[in-house]
Design a protein around this motif. Structure first.
Motif, mmCIF file in Angstrom:
data_model
loop_
_atom_site.group_PDB
_atom_site.id
_atom_site.type_symbol
_atom_site.label_atom_id
_atom_site.label_comp_id
_atom_site.label_asym_id
_atom_site.label_seq_id
_atom_site.Cartn_x
_atom_site.Cartn_y
_atom_site.Cartn_z
ATOM 1 N N GLN A 52 -1.184 -3.831 10.335
ATOM 2 C CA GLN A 52 -0.320 -3.880 9.236
ATOM 3 C C GLN A 52 -1.460 -3.469 8.259
ATOM 4 O O GLN A 52 -2.623 -4.089 8.416
ATOM 5 C CB GLN A 52 -0.008 -5.380 9.016
ATOM 6 C CG GLN A 52 0.877 -5.299 7.562
ATOM 7 C CD GLN A 52 1.734 -6.752 7.576
ATOM 8 O OE1 GLN A 52 1.476 -7.841 8.294
ATOM 9 N NE2 GLN A 52 2.451 -6.864 6.584
ATOM 10 N N SER A 54 -2.306 -3.102 3.956
ATOM 11 C CA SER A 54 -1.694 -3.455 2.601
ATOM 12 C C SER A 54 -1.605 -2.105 1.764
ATOM 13 O O SER A 54 -2.232 -2.061 0.659
ATOM 14 C CB SER A 54 -2.735 -4.374 1.914
ATOM 15 O OG SER A 54 -4.079 -3.887 1.760
ATOM 16 N N THR A 55 -0.944 -1.153 2.160
ATOM 17 C CA THR A 55 -0.881 0.150 1.569
ATOM 18 C C THR A 55 0.474 0.638 1.361
ATOM 19 O O THR A 55 1.577 0.267 2.337
ATOM 20 C CB THR A 55 -1.828 1.334 2.004
ATOM 21 O OG1 THR A 55 -1.144 1.221 3.569
ATOM 22 C CG2 THR A 55 -3.211 0.805 1.902
ATOM 23 N N LEU A 56 0.990 1.639 0.670
ATOM 24 C CA LEU A 56 2.073 2.210 0.546
ATOM 25 C C LEU A 56 1.715 3.670 1.274
ATOM 26 O O LEU A 56 0.775 4.291 0.786
ATOM 27 C CB LEU A 56 2.625 2.533 -1.015
ATOM 28 C CG LEU A 56 3.751 3.482 -1.014
ATOM 29 C CD1 LEU A 56 4.925 3.029 -0.146
ATOM 30 C CD2 LEU A 56 3.959 3.841 -2.579
ATOM 31 N N ARG A 86 5.897 0.575 3.764
ATOM 32 C CA ARG A 86 5.425 -0.149 2.573
ATOM 33 C C ARG A 86 4.797 -1.640 3.119
ATOM 34 O O ARG A 86 5.507 -2.745 3.300
ATOM 35 C CB ARG A 86 6.623 -0.558 1.672
ATOM 36 C CG ARG A 86 7.087 0.477 0.999
ATOM 37 C CD ARG A 86 8.444 0.457 0.353
ATOM 38 N NE ARG A 86 9.082 -1.008 0.173
ATOM 39 C CZ ARG A 86 9.606 -1.438 -0.666
ATOM 40 N NH1 ARG A 86 10.043 -0.648 -1.854
ATOM 41 N NH2 ARG A 86 10.082 -2.883 -0.824
ATOM 42 N N GLY A 87 3.624 -1.466 3.680
ATOM 43 C CA GLY A 87 2.949 -2.752 4.137
ATOM 44 C C GLY A 87 3.652 -3.264 5.528
ATOM 45 O O GLY A 87 3.558 -4.388 5.674
ATOM 46 N N THR A 88 4.352 -2.601 6.250
ATOM 47 C CA THR A 88 4.748 -2.937 7.583
ATOM 48 C C THR A 88 3.906 -3.042 8.544
ATOM 49 O O THR A 88 3.060 -2.483 8.959
ATOM 50 C CB THR A 88 5.902 -2.077 7.958
ATOM 51 O OG1 THR A 88 5.156 -0.590 8.009
ATOM 52 C CG2 THR A 88 6.990 -2.001 6.934
ATOM 53 N N ALA A 109 -1.774 -1.039 -2.343
ATOM 54 C CA ALA A 109 -0.924 -1.688 -2.858
ATOM 55 C C ALA A 109 -1.028 -3.332 -2.686
ATOM 56 O O ALA A 109 -1.794 -3.914 -2.048
ATOM 57 C CB ALA A 109 0.268 -1.277 -2.159
ATOM 58 N N VAL A 110 -0.056 -3.801 -3.269
ATOM 59 C CA VAL A 110 0.003 -5.306 -3.276
ATOM 60 C C VAL A 110 1.317 -6.029 -3.148
ATOM 61 O O VAL A 110 2.177 -5.181 -3.670
ATOM 62 C CB VAL A 110 -0.720 -6.054 -4.597
ATOM 63 C CG1 VAL A 110 -2.079 -5.789 -4.563
ATOM 64 C CG2 VAL A 110 0.010 -5.775 -5.726
ATOM 65 N N GLN A 111 1.480 -6.979 -2.396
ATOM 66 C CA GLN A 111 2.954 -7.558 -2.302
ATOM 67 C C GLN A 111 2.980 -8.459 -3.515
ATOM 68 O O GLN A 111 2.129 -9.150 -3.970
ATOM 69 C CB GLN A 111 2.781 -8.506 -0.972
ATOM 70 C CG GLN A 111 2.906 -7.717 -0.110
ATOM 71 C CD GLN A 111 4.276 -7.270 0.747
ATOM 72 O OE1 GLN A 111 5.295 -7.892 0.071
ATOM 73 N NE2 GLN A 111 4.419 -6.446 1.676
ATOM 74 N N GLU A 112 4.117 -8.401 -4.101
ATOM 75 C CA GLU A 112 4.505 -9.184 -5.406
ATOM 76 C C GLU A 112 5.302 -10.284 -5.146
ATOM 77 O O GLU A 112 6.153 -10.295 -4.449
ATOM 78 C CB GLU A 112 4.726 -8.444 -6.590
ATOM 79 C CG GLU A 112 3.514 -7.815 -7.082
ATOM 80 C CD GLU A 112 3.854 -6.833 -8.261
ATOM 81 O OE1 GLU A 112 4.613 -7.267 -9.243
ATOM 82 O OE2 GLU A 112 3.163 -5.833 -8.547
#
Length: 112
Positions: A52, A54-56, A86-88, A109-112
Motif C-alpha cells: 500500500q 500513501s500516494t495518488l 488512491r492509497g489502495t 497524498a494524505v488520508q483525511e
C-alpha cells in the motif's frame, strides 16, 4: 500545490519507490512475468507482493497485460488501460509470457 519550479530531488529507482513529501514520482516500469520472478501465488492467500502506498497513482499500461490484484478481486489490464489508485492495498501479477510496461505517476497524498 502549486508545484515549485525551483526544487528538484533525485529519487532512487527501486521496486517500491518512495515518493518525496509533497512531490511526484514519474517512471516507466517493466514488470517481469510471475514465472521470471519465481512467484508462488497460492489461491485464497494474499499475493506475496501486496503493498500500500500513501500516494495518488495514475497507471497507464503501455504494452503487455497485467492483473491488478486488490483485497477483494482482481482485474486484467491490457495496453491502453488506465488505473487511478488512491492509497489502495494492491499487487501486480504478470501471468503472461512477456513483460508488461506501464507508465506510473505517483503523487504524494494524505488520508483525511
Amino acid at each position: 500545490m502549486p508545484a515549485s519550479l525551483d526544487y528538484e530531488v533525485q529519487i532512487p529507482n527501486k521496486g517500491f519507490p518512495e515518493t518525496p513529501k509533497n512531490g511526484t514520482y514519474f517512471r516507466y516500469v517493466s514488470i517481469p512475468t510471475d514465472k521470471e520472478l519465481g512467484m508462488d501465488v497460492k489461491i485464497e492467500q494474499p499475493h506475496p507482493m501486496m503493498h500500500q502506498t500513501s500516494t495518488l497513482d495514475y497507471i497507464i499500461i503501455l504494452s503487455g497485460e497485467l492483473y491488478l490484484i486488490m483485497e477483494e478481486g482482481e482485474t486484467l489490464l491490457k495496453a491502453g488501460d488506465i488505473v487511478i489508485q488512491r492509497g489502495t492495498n494492491h499487487a501486480w501479477s504478470n501471468r503472461s509470457d512477456h513483460p508488461c510496461i506501464q507508465l506510473a505517476i505517483l503523487i504524494d497524498a494524505v488520508q483525511e
